[in-house]
Design an enzyme around this catalytic site. Structure first.
Site, mmCIF file in Angstrom:
data_model
loop_
_atom_site.group_PDB
_atom_site.id
_atom_site.type_symbol
_atom_site.label_atom_id
_atom_site.label_comp_id
_atom_site.label_asym_id
_atom_site.label_seq_id
_atom_site.Cartn_x
_atom_site.Cartn_y
_atom_site.Cartn_z
ATOM 1 N N ASP A 363 -6.114 1.389 -10.305
ATOM 2 C CA ASP A 363 -7.543 1.572 -10.014
ATOM 3 C C ASP A 363 -7.920 1.121 -8.597
ATOM 4 O OD1 ASP A 363 -7.039 -1.055 -10.462
ATOM 5 O OD2 ASP A 363 -8.497 -1.331 -12.067
ATOM 6 N N GLU A 364 -7.165 1.579 -7.611
ATOM 7 C CA GLU A 364 -7.506 1.339 -6.207
ATOM 8 C C GLU A 364 -7.541 2.681 -5.475
ATOM 9 O OE1 GLU A 364 -6.741 -2.120 -3.910
ATOM 10 O OE2 GLU A 364 -5.348 -2.867 -5.412
ATOM 11 N N GLU A 626 5.562 -1.544 -3.694
ATOM 12 C CA GLU A 626 4.576 -2.417 -3.060
ATOM 13 C C GLU A 626 5.164 -3.791 -2.743
ATOM 14 O OE1 GLU A 626 1.295 -3.364 -5.659
ATOM 15 O OE2 GLU A 626 0.046 -4.006 -3.985
HETATM 16 C C1 BGC Z 1 -3.850 -3.224 -1.818
HETATM 17 C C2 BGC Z 1 -3.054 -3.471 -0.573
HETATM 18 C C3 BGC Z 1 -4.012 -4.017 0.435
HETATM 19 C C4 BGC Z 1 -4.382 -5.360 -0.104
HETATM 20 C C5 BGC Z 1 -5.142 -6.245 0.799
HETATM 21 C C6 BGC Z 1 -4.300 -4.542 -2.307
HETATM 22 O O1 BGC Z 1 -4.944 -4.534 -3.488
HETATM 23 O O2 BGC Z 1 -3.150 -2.493 -2.748
HETATM 24 O O3 BGC Z 1 -2.152 -2.564 -0.212
HETATM 25 O O4 BGC Z 1 -3.622 -3.999 1.737
HETATM 26 O O5 BGC Z 1 -4.988 -5.269 -1.353
HETATM 27 O O6 BGC Z 1 -4.469 -7.365 0.890
#
Ligand code: BGC
Length: 745
Positions: A363-364, A626
């Protein structure tokens, strides 16, 4: 033809009649954090019109508050997926223009379905200006017809259009889609014209979003839990197209996931609240169906419900992303490194869906600035991303705060959150690197104010040139703690970035012929302050972190490079692997090779055990993870909530494969590869490596192979270009052509 007729149209929306009783409970989703319920059913806006004479030319211009798909006389108009794409909607909204000449008949029916799409993902409520609530699906469109006899006709959106609920009963970017083939709308009502800003409208600026590949099912799996799962063999972004037939009311329910868990069961916990669910409700007929208003990140689907026996041949995964041209390729003698490179490319495909996202599944799916910044150079080699990023940078500038702070995500749905080092620096680093890769100074001109505002913002948060205020993500997801160390100091990282970005602003300003004296002085001051605070007497970087050393070397902050390079090498050798996160990793290998530590850099690249770039490859990864510890060798996961298997940030190592292993580098004095710097650095563990890049000036190639105790290098320089070939400490100049050099090796 009258261009841009869309400006003479009215915004229209569904009236209260269309959703009088409110949507059924199952279709209501509470937008995260917004504290209000919204309906996610689709609405179809329709207009019938006649063409009495022979049509010479006709076009449709359209955009929506939401995402739309248009059909003319039952046929799809254009092939743009998820139009109008995602921009900072309250300031910039793209419209598309389609040629519909060949689709027109004497009697025509135009149907445009609108679903919510990326709207209302945010924490702040966006409201349509007449106060009509969040339920409105809205549209603006114009049909322009030119007849052979010279006369013209125009149909614009107004109160004469009809609107009704669509068979798409629910569509949501994170949760998926529900299509009810048997649904027939009971209430068609006139659309309501309403006042809404038209100055936000702009013609399509980015690449269109397209279906780019189709993958057949690889395997049908019965999991230990008894689930029916289909494996497409590749983690990707898009949706599944399937053939289904079932009695009226029977359901096909598909869930999407990236991985199977350690026992081989379907795993969805890392999606957090995103449901990634597609439901098709049958009407008794056979249908070939695919979602139109949502996308999923997945390799596997679970047939949670399916009418009858599933046949893998009925399922196709459709890959969807921005329609960028592929420009860069890399290959070497190690198959795992080659798969790593493929994973980098797939990571880009999965996350360049109109904006550069962090990940496509949970959910991003947001335009995290830091991720885009670290990956940009690699991305700009793999594909031509100039248009894609021109659009996104315009959104970045539009969403930049008055005080110059850059939001964490663009389009900004987080309201006031922003201003982190390495994330906000996207405002400066991406335009500069775009200039280096494509040689077009237009981007510097357009972004210069935004770049300057960011540097001024940093100073407003600094004391004595140390960036000591504000919240920073720091070296996100680094492994220092796991290794008994302490992560690199966030203010040190911030000040290092302040120096680096200020230096780039100076260069950009000089390209544009501006007086940069003030910023040159600022740059000297930051470097001086950094050295005073963060460099020890013996020349080494305080805090003893790989990231601190890598940034000091790459950003020109180390006075005594040798001292820092040996510090870095020792830190790597001490634990035998990298400990860097999002910020340190992109600089790590370059910092080593540029300072004589070639073997150590290759040790890191070629390492197969956890943690390393190749470890996920040995675990069967088909995209970039990730986190280094996404999955342990026994299949257990380090984290549930922050564990995407399609996050391109660590794929930033791609630039080192192009630039150092194969040896293709731009020259900032003749950008766009008008002058190329060939500087390959081979390692004995590889018997060959090669890369190619389709540049603005033509094809650039570099490669080397071992033969009879020698290394044979081949370089191609396009017409009109020149190159420096740097081998064994010597540099030679060449013009266009293909050249071979030999070296003992
Ligand atoms: C994202 C990252 C982002 C980070 C910030 C996360 O939730 O998925 O890729 O850069 O938040 O620290």
């Amino acid at each position: 033809m009258i261009m841009d007729s869309i400006f003479s149209a009215s915004w229209i929306r569904c009236g209260a009649d269309c959703c009088a009783g409110g949507p059924p409970e199952s279709l209501v989703w509470s937008a995260s954090g917004s504290g209000h319920n919204v309906t996610d059913a689709g609405f179809v806006f329709s207009k019938c019109f006649d063409c009495a004479k022979t049509v010479r030319k006709a076009s449709l211009q359209v955009t929506a508050l939401g995402v739309y798909q248009a059909q003319l006389n039952g046929a799809r108009v254009g092939d743009f997926i998820l139009a109008p794409g995602w921009t900072s909607y309250s300031k910039r909204l793209q419209y598309q223009t389609y040629d519909i000449t060949a689709m027109l008949r004497e009697h025509n029916q135009l149907d445009i379905t609108v679903c919510r799409g990326w709207r209302f993902l945010g924490r702040t409520k966006e409201r349509i200006t007449d106060g009509f609530s969040d339920r409105a699906a809205a549209l603006i469109a114009a049909v322009d017809i030119e007849y052979h006899d010279g006369s013209a006709q125009k149909h614009v959106t107004d109160g004469s259009w009809q609107v009704e609920e669509s068979k798409t009963r629910y569509a949501n970017i994170y949760n998926g889609e529900i299509c009810d083939a048997s649904f027939e709308s009971q209430s068609s009502a006139p659309a309501l014209a309403f006042e809404h800003d038209k100055s936000i409208l702009l013609p399509q600026q980015g690449e269109k979003i397209a279906e780019t590949q189709r993958l057949e099912a690889r395997a049908l799996i019965n999991t230990p839990k008894g689930e029916t799962v289909i494996d497409f063999g590749q983690n990707l972004t898009g949706y599944v197209e399937f053939t289904v037939r079932g009695g009226k009311g029977r359901r096909a329910v598909l869930h999407h996931a990236e991985i199977l868990d350690k026992d081989g069961n379907f795993y969805t916990e890392n999606l957090r609240t995103a449901k990634q669910e597609v439901v098709f409700i049958c009407d008794g007929e056979a249908h070939r169906y695919k979602p139109s208003f949502s996308f999923q990140g997945f390799r596997y689907i679970r047939l949670t419900e399916w009418p009858g026996e599933p046949n893998p041949a009925d399922f196709t995964a459709v890959v969807v992303h921005s329609d960028m041209k592929r420009t860069g390729y890399f290959e070497c003698s190690d198959p795992l490194v080659n798969r790593l490179f493929e994973n980098i490319v797939w990571g880009q495909r999965g996350n360049f869906l109109d904006i550069p996202t962090d990940c496509p599944q949970r959910d991003e799916r947001l335009g995290w600035t830091g991720d885009a910044q670290v990956f940009f150079r690699t991305a700009s080699y793999n594909y031509d991303v100039e248009k894609f990023f021109c659009k996104w940078l315009a959104d970045l500038a539009a969403d930049q705060a008055e005080d110059g702070s850059v939001p964490h995500v663009v389009p900004n749905i987080f309201d006031r959150e922003g201003g982190s080092a390495a994330w906000g620096d996207a405002a400066v680093i991406i335009p500069w690197q775009m200039y280096l890769t494509y040689g077009n100074q237009g981007v510097l001109e357009r972004q210069f104010d935004s770049m300057t505002k960011w540097i001024d913002f940093i100073q407003s948060r600094s004391r004595n040139f140390i960036w000591n205020k504000g919240d920073h993500f720091g070296d996100w997801l680094n492994l220092e703690k796991e290794n008994g160390g302490k992560p690199a100091d966030k203010r040190m990282i911030a000040t290092a970035y302040a120096a680096y970005s200020t230096g780039l602003l100076v260069k950009a300003g000089k390209v544009l012929g501006r007086d940069m004296a003030r910023y040159e002085q600022l740059h000297r001051n930051i470097v001086w302050a950094f050295r005073r605070k963060y460099i020890k007497k013996n020349g080494q970087v305080r805090g003893d972190t790989q990231t601190g050393c890598a940034l000091a070397l790459k950003f020109g902050l180390a006075d005594n490079k040798e001292a820092v390079a040996s510090q870095l090498e020792k830190l790597v050798k001490k634990c035998g692997h990298l400990t860097t996160g999002f910020v340190g990793t992109p600089c790590l290998l370059g910092a080593l090779t540029e300072n004589g530590r070639v073997k150590t850099a290759y040790d890191l690249l070629m390492r197969r055990e956890y943690p390393s770039w190749l470890y996920p490859v040995t675990m069967g990864a088909t995209t970039i993870w990730e986190r280094w510890n996404g999955m342990f060798p026994d299949g257990t996961l380090a984290d549930k909530g922050m564990n995407s298997f399609n996050h391109y940030a660590y794929g930033a190592v791609g630039e080192w494969l192009y630039g150092t292993v194969a040896g293709i580098n731009p020259d900032e004095n003749a950008p766009g590869f008008r002058h190329i710097v060939f500087q390959p650095v081979p390692d004995e563990r590889l018997s060959f490596a090669r890369a190619s890049l389709e540049t603005r000036h033509g094809l650039v190639e570099a490669g080397w192979k071992r033969e009879n105790g020698k290394i044979i290098y081949t370089f191609t320089v396009p017409q009109g270009c020149s190159a420096s070939v740097r081998l064994g400490g010597e540099s030679r100049e060449t013009g266009p052509g293909t050249f071979t050099f030999e070296q003992e090796g």
